[in-house]
Write a protein that holds these residues in place. Sequence first.
Motif, PDB file in Angstrom:
ATOM      1  N   GLU A  56       0.812  -1.221   0.000  1.00 21.48           N
ATOM      2  CA  GLU A  56       0.000   0.000   0.000  1.00 21.48           C
ATOM      3  C   GLU A  56       0.846   1.273   0.000  1.00 21.48           C
ATOM      4  O   GLU A  56       0.303   2.374  -0.108  1.00 21.48           O
ATOM      5  CB  GLU A  56      -0.947  -0.007   1.199  1.00 21.48           C
ATOM      6  N   LEU A  57       2.156   1.125   0.081  1.00 20.95           N
ATOM      7  CA  LEU A  57       3.034   2.299   0.063  1.00 20.95           C
ATOM      8  C   LEU A  57       3.027   2.945  -1.322  1.00 20.95           C
ATOM      9  O   LEU A  57       2.779   2.274  -2.334  1.00 20.95           O
ATOM     10  CB  LEU A  57       4.451   1.894   0.468  1.00 20.95           C
ATOM     11  N   PRO A  58       3.314   4.238  -1.400  1.00 19.62           N
ATOM     12  CA  PRO A  58       3.257   4.970  -2.672  1.00 19.62           C
ATOM     13  C   PRO A  58       4.080   4.342  -3.800  1.00 19.62           C
ATOM     14  O   PRO A  58       3.663   4.389  -4.957  1.00 19.62           O
ATOM     15  CB  PRO A  58       3.806   6.355  -2.317  1.00 19.62           C
ATOM     16  N   LEU A  59       5.195   3.735  -3.481  1.00 21.77           N
ATOM     17  CA  LEU A  59       6.046   3.130  -4.515  1.00 21.77           C
ATOM     18  C   LEU A  59       5.292   2.092  -5.344  1.00 21.77           C
ATOM     19  O   LEU A  59       5.590   1.880  -6.510  1.00 21.77           O
ATOM     20  CB  LEU A  59       7.276   2.494  -3.856  1.00 21.77           C
ATOM     21  N   PHE A  60       4.290   1.468  -4.766  1.00 19.38           N
ATOM     22  CA  PHE A  60       3.566   0.384  -5.427  1.00 19.38           C
ATOM     23  C   PHE A  60       2.284   0.831  -6.120  1.00 19.38           C
ATOM     24  O   PHE A  60       1.636   0.030  -6.792  1.00 19.38           O
ATOM     25  CB  PHE A  60       3.227  -0.715  -4.408  1.00 19.38           C
ATOM     26  N   LYS A  61       1.912   2.091  -5.968  1.00 19.70           N
ATOM     27  CA  LYS A  61       0.627   2.578  -6.489  1.00 19.70           C
ATOM     28  C   LYS A  61       0.464   2.351  -7.992  1.00 19.70           C
ATOM     29  O   LYS A  61      -0.607   1.994  -8.448  1.00 19.70           O
ATOM     30  CB  LYS A  61       0.437   4.064  -6.171  1.00 19.70           C
ATOM     31  N   ASN A  62       1.510   2.554  -8.770  1.00 21.10           N
ATOM     32  CA  ASN A  62       1.413   2.432 -10.220  1.00 21.10           C
ATOM     33  C   ASN A  62       2.008   1.135 -10.755  1.00 21.10           C
ATOM     34  O   ASN A  62       2.129   0.963 -11.959  1.00 21.10           O
ATOM     35  CB  ASN A  62       2.096   3.621 -10.899  1.00 21.10           C
ATOM     36  N   ALA A  63       2.343   0.230  -9.870  1.00 22.35           N
ATOM     37  CA  ALA A  63       2.951  -1.030 -10.293  1.00 22.35           C
ATOM     38  C   ALA A  63       1.968  -2.181 -10.108  1.00 22.35           C
ATOM     39  O   ALA A  63       1.219  -2.225  -9.139  1.00 22.35           O
ATOM     40  CB  ALA A  63       4.211  -1.290  -9.477  1.00 22.35           C
ATOM     41  N   ASN A  64       1.988  -3.083 -11.071  1.00 27.16           N
ATOM     42  CA  ASN A  64       1.141  -4.273 -10.974  1.00 27.16           C
ATOM     43  C   ASN A  64       1.859  -5.426 -10.281  1.00 27.16           C
ATOM     44  O   ASN A  64       1.234  -6.404  -9.887  1.00 27.16           O
ATOM     45  CB  ASN A  64       0.691  -4.724 -12.363  1.00 27.16           C
ATOM     46  N   SER A  65       3.179  -5.309 -10.171  1.00 26.61           N
ATOM     47  CA  SER A  65       3.962  -6.361  -9.518  1.00 26.61           C
ATOM     48  C   SER A  65       5.286  -5.781  -9.037  1.00 26.61           C
ATOM     49  O   SER A  65       5.675  -4.678  -9.433  1.00 26.61           O
ATOM     50  CB  SER A  65       4.231  -7.515 -10.491  1.00 26.61           C
ATOM     51  N   PHE A  66       5.974  -6.536  -8.207  1.00 24.67           N
ATOM     52  CA  PHE A  66       7.277  -6.101  -7.706  1.00 24.67           C
ATOM     53  C   PHE A  66       8.286  -5.970  -8.847  1.00 24.67           C
ATOM     54  O   PHE A  66       9.184  -5.140  -8.798  1.00 24.67           O
ATOM     55  CB  PHE A  66       7.807  -7.086  -6.650  1.00 24.67           C
ATOM     56  N   ALA A  70      11.661  -0.397 -10.124  1.00 21.86           N
ATOM     57  CA  ALA A  70      13.113  -0.358 -10.308  1.00 21.86           C
ATOM     58  C   ALA A  70      13.805  -0.925  -9.066  1.00 21.86           C
ATOM     59  O   ALA A  70      13.437  -0.589  -7.932  1.00 21.86           O
ATOM     60  CB  ALA A  70      13.579   1.074 -10.566  1.00 21.86           C
ATOM     61  N   ALA A  71      14.782  -1.766  -9.290  1.00 19.82           N
ATOM     62  CA  ALA A  71      15.493  -2.421  -8.190  1.00 19.82           C
ATOM     63  C   ALA A  71      16.089  -1.401  -7.217  1.00 19.82           C
ATOM     64  O   ALA A  71      16.040  -1.595  -5.996  1.00 19.82           O
ATOM     65  CB  ALA A  71      16.577  -3.344  -8.736  1.00 19.82           C
ATOM     66  N   THR A  72      16.620  -0.320  -7.747  1.00 23.16           N
ATOM     67  CA  THR A  72      17.227   0.688  -6.864  1.00 23.16           C
ATOM     68  C   THR A  72      16.180   1.345  -5.967  1.00 23.16           C
ATOM     69  O   THR A  72      16.445   1.605  -4.799  1.00 23.16           O
ATOM     70  CB  THR A  72      17.974   1.765  -7.684  1.00 23.16           C
ATOM     71  N   ASP A  73      14.990   1.590  -6.513  1.00 22.19           N
ATOM     72  CA  ASP A  73      13.911   2.172  -5.709  1.00 22.19           C
ATOM     73  C   ASP A  73      13.427   1.205  -4.633  1.00 22.19           C
ATOM     74  O   ASP A  73      13.197   1.596  -3.488  1.00 22.19           O
ATOM     75  CB  ASP A  73      12.728   2.579  -6.598  1.00 22.19           C
ATOM     76  N   LEU A  74      13.297  -0.045  -5.015  1.00 19.21           N
ATOM     77  CA  LEU A  74      12.849  -1.057  -4.065  1.00 19.21           C
ATOM     78  C   LEU A  74      13.892  -1.263  -2.964  1.00 19.21           C
ATOM     79  O   LEU A  74      13.542  -1.331  -1.781  1.00 19.21           O
ATOM     80  CB  LEU A  74      12.573  -2.365  -4.802  1.00 19.21           C
ATOM     81  N   ASP A  75      15.158  -1.304  -3.346  1.00 21.81           N
ATOM     82  CA  ASP A  75      16.229  -1.448  -2.350  1.00 21.81           C
ATOM     83  C   ASP A  75      16.250  -0.272  -1.383  1.00 21.81           C
ATOM     84  O   ASP A  75      16.430  -0.451  -0.176  1.00 21.81           O
ATOM     85  CB  ASP A  75      17.592  -1.584  -3.033  1.00 21.81           C
ATOM     86  N   GLU A  76      16.042   0.925  -1.899  1.00 22.15           N
ATOM     87  CA  GLU A  76      16.026   2.114  -1.036  1.00 22.15           C
ATOM     88  C   GLU A  76      14.875   2.038  -0.034  1.00 22.15           C
ATOM     89  O   GLU A  76      15.049   2.333   1.153  1.00 22.15           O
ATOM     90  CB  GLU A  76      15.907   3.374  -1.887  1.00 22.15           C
TER      91      GLU A  76
END
Length: 105
Positions: A56-66, A70-76
């Motif tokens: 539910e975090l903003p990073l996932f709002k426009n993504a359908n899957s992990f 971007a790996a760098t965004d997910l790692d951060e």
Amino acid sequence: MDFKFNGLERLNKELDEIIDKVEALEEPVDVKLEQLLTDDFMQRHTSLSSLTELEELPLFKNANSFEEIAATDLDELIRDISNFESWDDMLGTAATEFQAKRLGL
């Protein structure tokens, strides 16, 4: 004079059970993300209470899957919410804990 070795028999049985469990780990298993990142895991290792809360975090709002993130965004993000250095580090620890549970440890 007869001797009974109940303790050795029990030990042998337990060793056989452990061997069976270890052999079962060699079989490929399809594991869902929910099985790895359980609520318990998330609460112990992150500042979140569940995988749902992560999604539910903003990073996932426009993504359908992990995979779409971007790996760098997910790692951060993972560094911000946990002590893990990366998404892969977190998944690795979750997989290790999952396997330990399968072994009954």
